[in-house]
Design a protein around this motif. Structure first.
Motif, PDB file in Angstrom:
ATOM      1  N   HIS A  95       0.759  -1.227  -0.162  1.00 13.28           N
ATOM      2  CA  HIS A  95      -0.106  -0.112   0.110  1.00 13.28           C
ATOM      3  C   HIS A  95       1.078   0.951  -0.412  1.00 13.28           C
ATOM      4  N   THR A  96       0.563   2.291   0.183  1.00 12.66           N
ATOM      5  CA  THR A  96       0.923   3.965  -0.443  1.00 12.66           C
ATOM      6  C   THR A  96       1.361   4.511   1.924  1.00 12.66           C
ATOM      7  N   GLY A 121      12.888  17.047   7.066  1.00  7.77           N
ATOM      8  CA  GLY A 121      11.471  17.337   7.550  1.00  7.77           C
ATOM      9  C   GLY A 121      10.786  17.107   5.716  1.00  7.77           C
ATOM     10  N   SER A 122      11.424  17.338   4.424  1.00 12.03           N
ATOM     11  CA  SER A 122      11.121  16.040   3.293  1.00 12.03           C
ATOM     12  C   SER A 122      10.819  15.286   3.002  1.00 12.03           C
ATOM     13  N   GLU A 123       8.926  15.219   2.714  1.00 16.79           N
ATOM     14  CA  GLU A 123       8.570  14.351   2.157  1.00 16.79           C
ATOM     15  C   GLU A 123       8.329  13.510   0.997  1.00 16.79           C
ATOM     16  N   PHE A 124       7.614  11.911   1.236  1.00 16.30           N
ATOM     17  CA  PHE A 124       7.808  11.556  -0.454  1.00 16.30           C
ATOM     18  C   PHE A 124       6.692  10.928  -0.318  1.00 16.30           C
ATOM     19  N   VAL A 125       6.124   9.763  -1.657  1.00 13.89           N
ATOM     20  CA  VAL A 125       5.164   9.185  -1.178  1.00 13.89           C
ATOM     21  C   VAL A 125       5.363   7.353  -1.424  1.00 13.89           C
ATOM     22  N   THR A 126       5.527   6.499  -0.873  1.00 14.21           N
ATOM     23  CA  THR A 126       6.124   5.542  -1.867  1.00 14.21           C
ATOM     24  C   THR A 126       5.027   3.871  -1.383  1.00 14.21           C
ATOM     25  N   ARG A 127       5.566   3.185  -1.714  1.00 17.97           N
ATOM     26  CA  ARG A 127       4.814   1.361  -1.796  1.00 17.97           C
ATOM     27  C   ARG A 127       5.559   0.852  -0.783  1.00 17.97           C
ATOM     28  N   GLU A 162      -1.779   1.815   5.146  1.00 17.76           N
ATOM     29  CA  GLU A 162      -2.136   2.790   4.174  1.00 17.76           C
ATOM     30  C   GLU A 162      -2.123   4.034   5.028  1.00 17.76           C
ATOM     31  N   GLY A 163      -1.743   4.741   4.570  1.00 19.06           N
ATOM     32  CA  GLY A 163      -1.495   6.462   4.660  1.00 19.06           C
ATOM     33  C   GLY A 163      -0.502   6.617   6.455  1.00 19.06           C
ATOM     34  N   ASP A 164      -0.147   5.164   6.519  1.00 15.67           N
ATOM     35  CA  ASP A 164       0.504   5.434   7.913  1.00 15.67           C
ATOM     36  C   ASP A 164       2.145   6.295   7.570  1.00 15.67           C
ATOM     37  N   VAL A 165       2.482   7.215   8.258  1.00 15.36           N
ATOM     38  CA  VAL A 165       3.884   8.040   8.292  1.00 15.36           C
ATOM     39  C   VAL A 165       4.580   7.274   8.453  1.00 15.36           C
ATOM     40  N   MET A 166       6.353   6.837   7.741  1.00 21.69           N
ATOM     41  CA  MET A 166       7.126   6.531   8.541  1.00 21.69           C
ATOM     42  C   MET A 166       8.304   7.771   8.298  1.00 21.69           C
ATOM     43  N   HIS A 167       8.512   8.435  10.045  1.00 16.99           N
ATOM     44  CA  HIS A 167       9.803   9.021  10.339  1.00 16.99           C
ATOM     45  C   HIS A 167      10.825   8.710  10.650  1.00 16.99           C
ATOM     46  N   LEU A 168      12.317   9.119   9.069  1.00 17.23           N
ATOM     47  CA  LEU A 168      13.378   8.980   9.672  1.00 17.23           C
ATOM     48  C   LEU A 168      14.085   9.158  10.727  1.00 17.23           C
TER      49      LEU A 168
END
Length: 79
Positions: free
Chosen positions: A10-11, A19-25, A31-37
């Motif tokens: 899922h996405t 702070g930059s972000e990108f969307v990946t699968r 679905e829709g979770d946010v991963m903070h590195l």
């Protein structure tokens, strides 16, 4: 192929350390979770060319250096 054995694909959104972000699968999270590195290619010394530090656990590095200290010094032996 067996049914229902593969994880969901899922996405998600990935937030880098700057702070930059990108969307990946991914199969991580939902679905829709946010991963903070905590570590990414923009901040980790392996990619940025930072200084390496050898950690001498149990004297391994010093034993290695002592054992092979004169191994490649061929000019001194030729004299």
């Amino acid at each position: 192929m067996k049914q229902d054995i593969h994880p969901g694909y899922h996405t998600i959104k990935v937030v880098m350390t700057d702070g930059s972000e990108f969307v990946t699968r991914s199969t991580w999270g939902k679905e829709g979770d946010v991963m903070h590195l905590d570590i990414d290619p923009k901040s980790h010394p392996a990619w940025t060319g930072g200084q390496q530090h050898l950690v001498d656990r149990g004297g391994r590095v010093s034993r290695f250096q002592k054992k092979f200290s004169g191994f490649l010094k061929t000019e001194e032996k030729k004299k």
